[in-house]
Design an enzyme around this catalytic site. Structure first.
Site, PDB file in Angstrom:
ATOM      1  N   ARG A   1       7.615  15.496   7.098  1.00 19.37           N
ATOM      2  CA  ARG A   1       8.685  16.508   6.673  1.00 19.37           C
ATOM      3  C   ARG A   1       8.322  17.987   6.535  1.00 19.37           C
ATOM      4  NH1 ARG A   1      11.085  13.483   2.874  1.00 19.37           N
ATOM      5  NH2 ARG A   1       9.953  14.450   1.179  1.00 19.37           N
TER       6      ARG A   1
ATOM      7  N   ASP B   1      -1.422   2.860  -7.532  1.00 17.07           N
ATOM      8  CA  ASP B   1      -2.199   1.882  -8.400  1.00 17.07           C
ATOM      9  C   ASP B   1      -3.626   1.656  -8.200  1.00 17.07           C
ATOM     10  OD1 ASP B   1       0.495   1.317  -9.692  1.00 17.07           O
ATOM     11  OD2 ASP B   1       0.455  -0.393  -9.170  1.00 17.07           O
TER      12      ASP B   1
ATOM     13  N   TYR C   1      23.333  15.624 -30.113  1.00 17.12           N
ATOM     14  CA  TYR C   1      24.087  14.735 -31.059  1.00 17.12           C
ATOM     15  C   TYR C   1      25.436  14.819 -30.744  1.00 17.12           C
ATOM     16  CZ  TYR C   1      26.811  13.564 -35.066  1.00 17.12           C
ATOM     17  OH  TYR C   1      27.754  12.912 -35.734  1.00 17.12           O
TER      18      TYR C   1
ATOM     19  N   SER D   1       8.165   0.107   1.491  1.00 14.23           N
ATOM     20  CA  SER D   1       8.899   0.904   0.663  1.00 14.23           C
ATOM     21  C   SER D   1      10.154  -0.022   0.073  1.00 14.23           C
ATOM     22  CB  SER D   1       9.725   1.987   1.837  1.00 14.23           C
ATOM     23  OG  SER D   1      10.591   2.477   1.299  1.00 14.23           O
TER      24      SER D   1
ATOM     25  N   ALA E   1       3.111   4.838  -3.026  1.00 14.20           N
ATOM     26  CA  ALA E   1       2.247   5.958  -2.749  1.00 14.20           C
ATOM     27  C   ALA E   1       2.344   6.322  -1.335  1.00 14.20           C
ATOM     28  CB  ALA E   1       0.985   5.795  -3.415  1.00 14.20           C
TER      29      ALA E   1
ATOM     30  N   CYS F   1       9.733  -3.195  -8.762  1.00 13.47           N
ATOM     31  CA  CYS F   1      10.239  -3.164 -10.122  1.00 13.47           C
ATOM     32  C   CYS F   1      11.437  -3.941 -10.486  1.00 13.47           C
ATOM     33  CB  CYS F   1      10.531  -1.649 -10.693  1.00 13.47           C
ATOM     34  SG  CYS F   1       8.997  -0.608 -10.212  1.00 13.47           S
TER      35      CYS F   1
HETATM   36  C1  LIG Z   1       7.334  -7.246 -11.088  1.00  8.69           C
HETATM   37  C2  LIG Z   1       7.273  -5.820 -10.920  1.00  8.69           C
HETATM   38  C3  LIG Z   1       7.836  -5.057 -11.788  1.00  8.69           C
HETATM   39  C4  LIG Z   1       7.456  -3.810 -11.993  1.00  8.69           C
HETATM   40  N1  LIG Z   1       8.408  -2.868 -12.694  1.00  8.69           N
HETATM   41  C5  LIG Z   1       7.745  -1.439 -12.781  1.00  8.69           C
HETATM   42  C6  LIG Z   1       8.572  -0.685 -13.773  1.00  8.69           C
HETATM   43  O1  LIG Z   1       9.766  -1.072 -14.184  1.00  8.69           O
HETATM   44  N2  LIG Z   1       8.457   0.672 -13.677  1.00  8.69           N
HETATM   45  C7  LIG Z   1       7.315   1.069 -13.069  1.00  8.69           C
HETATM   46  O2  LIG Z   1       7.218   2.383 -13.270  1.00  8.69           O
HETATM   47  N3  LIG Z   1       6.681   0.211 -12.257  1.00  8.69           N
HETATM   48  C8  LIG Z   1       6.922  -0.921 -12.327  1.00  8.69           C
HETATM   49  N4  LIG Z   1       6.087  -1.826 -11.434  1.00  8.69           N
HETATM   50  C9  LIG Z   1       4.792  -1.273 -10.927  1.00  8.69           C
HETATM   51  C10 LIG Z   1       5.219  -0.664  -9.482  1.00  8.69           C
HETATM   52  O3  LIG Z   1       5.732  -1.449  -8.567  1.00  8.69           O
HETATM   53  C11 LIG Z   1       3.754   0.075  -9.152  1.00  8.69           C
HETATM   54  O4  LIG Z   1       3.195   0.819  -9.861  1.00  8.69           O
HETATM   55  C12 LIG Z   1       4.026   0.580  -7.568  1.00  8.69           C
HETATM   56  O5  LIG Z   1       4.548  -0.287  -6.867  1.00  8.69           O
HETATM   57  C13 LIG Z   1       2.606   1.030  -6.974  1.00  8.69           C
HETATM   58  O6  LIG Z   1       2.773   1.556  -5.913  1.00  8.69           O
HETATM   59  P1  LIG Z   1       1.425   1.519  -4.921  1.00  8.69           P
HETATM   60  O7  LIG Z   1       2.092   2.236  -3.695  1.00  8.69           O
HETATM   61  O8  LIG Z   1       0.167   2.282  -5.435  1.00  8.69           O
HETATM   62  O9  LIG Z   1       1.018  -0.075  -4.806  1.00  8.69           O
HETATM   63  P2  LIG Z   1       1.799  -1.173  -3.932  1.00  8.69           P
HETATM   64  O10 LIG Z   1       3.213  -0.958  -4.404  1.00  8.69           O
HETATM   65  O11 LIG Z   1       0.995  -2.290  -4.601  1.00  8.69           O
HETATM   66  O12 LIG Z   1       1.480  -0.984  -2.460  1.00  8.69           O
HETATM   67  C14 LIG Z   1       0.299  -1.106  -1.979  1.00  8.69           C
HETATM   68  C15 LIG Z   1       0.433  -1.482  -0.435  1.00  8.69           C
HETATM   69  O13 LIG Z   1      -0.862  -1.483   0.046  1.00  8.69           O
HETATM   70  C16 LIG Z   1      -0.965  -2.627   1.016  1.00  8.69           C
HETATM   71  N5  LIG Z   1      -2.453  -3.165   1.142  1.00  8.69           N
HETATM   72  C17 LIG Z   1      -3.162  -3.293   0.195  1.00  8.69           C
HETATM   73  N6  LIG Z   1      -4.294  -3.539   0.980  1.00  8.69           N
HETATM   74  C18 LIG Z   1      -4.347  -3.227   2.160  1.00  8.69           C
HETATM   75  C19 LIG Z   1      -5.259  -3.262   3.326  1.00  8.69           C
HETATM   76  N7  LIG Z   1      -6.677  -3.429   3.072  1.00  8.69           N
HETATM   77  N8  LIG Z   1      -4.693  -2.980   4.393  1.00  8.69           N
HETATM   78  C20 LIG Z   1      -3.278  -2.711   4.711  1.00  8.69           C
HETATM   79  N9  LIG Z   1      -2.521  -2.634   3.673  1.00  8.69           N
HETATM   80  C21 LIG Z   1      -2.987  -2.742   2.214  1.00  8.69           C
HETATM   81  C22 LIG Z   1      -0.053  -3.733   0.168  1.00  8.69           C
HETATM   82  O14 LIG Z   1       0.171  -4.825   0.934  1.00  8.69           O
HETATM   83  C23 LIG Z   1       0.948  -3.020  -0.429  1.00  8.69           C
HETATM   84  O15 LIG Z   1       2.094  -3.151   0.616  1.00  8.69           O
HETATM   85  C24 LIG Z   1       6.411  -3.263 -11.350  1.00  8.69           C
HETATM   86  C25 LIG Z   1       5.479  -4.046 -10.438  1.00  8.69           C
HETATM   87  C26 LIG Z   1       5.865  -5.427 -10.414  1.00  8.69           C
HETATM   88  C27 LIG Z   1       5.011  -6.087  -9.551  1.00  8.69           C
END
Ligand SMILES: Cc1cc2nc3c(=O)[nH]c(=O)nc-3n(C[C@H](O)[C@H](O)[C@H](O)COP(=O)(O)OP(=O)(O)OC[C@H]3O[C@@H](n4cnc5c(N)ncnc54)[C@H](O)[C@@H]3O)c2cc1C
Length: 446
Positions: free
Chosen positions: A21, A281, A424, A38, A11, A42
């Site tokens: 951009r 998330d 199909y 980045s 996100a 998954c």
């Molecule tokens: C093993 C695994 C497999 C997955 N497989 C799938 C899949 O097949 N399909 C699918 O749709 N989704 C999958 N997911 C879920 C997907 O990875 C997440 O939904 C997605 O990464 C969410 O993105 P995000 O940016 O919201 O959060 P995140 O990717 O969790 O990123 C949040 C970032 O915020 C940082 N952060 C947190 N708190 C702080 C703070 N206080 N200060 C500074 N930085 C902070 C963290 O370090 C992290 O880098 C999977 C997840 C895992 C773990």
């Protein structure tokens, strides 16, 4: 305009790149607590399955590209500890122990979710792992290499647990899965869940639902996992019992929380504070079928919400309709997918669900390689509306579930869906695709 983003993965970096951009003059700063940004979380189970791959293969764009090519002020090793919505500033500490304070005009909280690690005895032992970020993945691979791991216990039976059981079997480990709740996949239709369970056990994995883990002990280099009626031993334990939203910063700042303690946002991703957005998330979302709030921590919605926030802080007016909870995963030779509501969720949302469960073929009659595909379809007796679909099969599950997901977004009735002109040809399905067969049968019952 200074746009500050907390969190540098799906996100956060989507928002940063798009804001820069759309409006290159915007000052975009990302504060990320780890050294990784980045990357594809998954992909981690598939990477762990292959000892020759580096975990860093999963990095989609390196920090220097964001800094040097995109002009984003990306600060890794910066953990945000507080948000002050009155002063419009965030403060925190660097990995080197220095305090920092940063003002913002617009703020995005994109802090994701954390793996739930129970506070029970032994969960802090070195061989007990969670899997959420790239560093967790590196730790698991290092541990397996250093300890010549032969046995693993997975606590939990969600999709990450199942993907990891396949990955660890590919590494020749003995794998045992345990979980507290008695039902294997409680959200899933029983017949479909039985197909998944059979596949997992046929691949040599022992499954023990209904076993509450009480404690983990280290005895002579092995880990002993004590459950209510079982004692299991292994060199490594993976805790994969789910994730919870990282919403503490928002809560402490007085922002409203929503579903499952995720940060409450409106369709423009704005929180209860005018200049603070939340995406991914850590935030909740609207469910298109129920119209209510939901929390589904998956990647597409995180990326999309990041884009929408970027649009909105750079003069746009993007509103997201919401999600239908589409998810797909693979376990050994099976593909498992769902979209929309299951019957229990439909009742909870005030519908009158009626369902069919059919078993069809993935390819045309007599076409080589055809296999069974199970489809459960749920509709609403009162309105005739399609409410949800679940599916299990060896092939063709992902493209089929996408058709159902689009129908849910369009608010189609089961009858209208049964008239869809689906693709199909013999290698891809029968003339009457299993989805259409399910819809035909369901529309007769409604
Ligand atoms: C093993 C695994 C497999 C997955 N497989 C799938 C899949 O097949 N399909 C699918 O749709 N989704 C999958 N997911 C879920 C997907 O990875 C997440 O939904 C997605 O990464 C969410 O993105 P995000 O940016 O919201 O959060 P995140 O990717 O969790 O990123 C949040 C970032 O915020 C940082 N952060 C947190 N708190 C702080 C703070 N206080 N200060 C500074 N930085 C902070 C963290 O370090 C992290 O880098 C999977 C997840 C895992 C773990």
């Amino acid at each position: 305009m200074k746009f500050v983003i907390i969190g540098g993965d799906a996100a956060g970096m989507s928002a940063a790149s798009r804001a820069k951009r759309r409006q290159p003059g915007t000052e975009v700063m990302v504060l990320e607590q780890t050294d990784d940004v980045s990357y594809s979380a998954c992909g981690m189970p598939y990477n762990i399955a292959d000892p020759t791959r580096e975990m860093d293969d999963l990095i989609v764009r390196h920090p220097r590209v964001f800094r040097e090519k995109q002009g984003i002020d990306l600060r890794t090793g910066h953990r945000v500890e507080a948000i002050d919505p009155v002063q419009k500033a965030v403060r925190g500490t660097t990995c080197g122990g220095k305090s920092f304070q940063v003002p913002y005009d617009k703020l995005l909280i994109a802090t994701g979710a954390s793996a739930i690690i129970p506070g029970l005895p032994g969960f802090d032992l070195p061989g007990v792992m969670g899997l959420k970020n790239l560093e967790d993945g590196r730790r698991i691979k290092r541990f397996m290499a250093d300890h010549k791991t032969r046995k693993d216990i997975i606590i939990g039976m969600g999709y990450i647990a199942l993907e990891m059981c396949e990955a660890l079997r590919a590494r020749q480990l003995d794998v045992t899965m345990v979980k507290t709740r008695p039902v294997f996949l409680p959200w899933m239709n029983e017949d479909l869940s039985a197909m998944v369970k059979e596949e997992v056990t046929a691949n040599g994995v022992a499954i023990y639902p209904g076993q509450e883990v009480r404690a983990i002990e280290q005895v002579d280099g092995d880990l002993k996992v004590g459950c209510q009626d079982l004692k299991l031993d292994a060199q490594m334990v993976l805790a994969a019992i789910g994730v919870r939203p990282n919403s503490g910063l928002a809560q402490d700042a007085g922002l409203q929380l929503g579903k499952k303690m995720a940060i409450a946002v409106d369709k423009s991703l704005r929180t209860s504070e005018q200049d603070i957005y939340a995406a991914g998330d850590c935030a909740d979302a609207y469910h298109v079928v129920t119209g209510r709030k939901t929390w589904v921590p998956l990647a597409l919605r995180a990326n999309r919400a990041g884009w929408a926030v970027a649009d909105n802080v750079t003069g746009g007016a993007k509103m997201l309709p919401g999600i239908v909870g589409t998810a797909v995963f693979k376990v050994f030779n099976l593909q498992v997918a769902r979209t929309g509501l299951n019957p229990a969720e439909a009742i909870d949302a005030g519908f009158e669900p009626i369902e069919v469960m059919i078993k069809g073929r993935t390819r045309a009659h007599a076409h080589p390689g055809a296999s069974t595909i199970g489809v459960q379809m749920v509709g609403d007796r009162k309105s005739g509306r399609l409410l949800g679909v679940q599916m299990v099969g060896k092939e063709g599950v992902a493209h089929r579930i996408d058709a159902a997901a689009v129908a849910l977004h369009a608010g189609m009735t089961v009858d209208a869906f049964s008239q869809s002109d689906l693709a199909y040809a013999p290698p891809f399905g029968p003339v009457w695709d299993p989805l259409l067969t399910a819809a035909n049968q369901l529309s007769k019952k409604i």
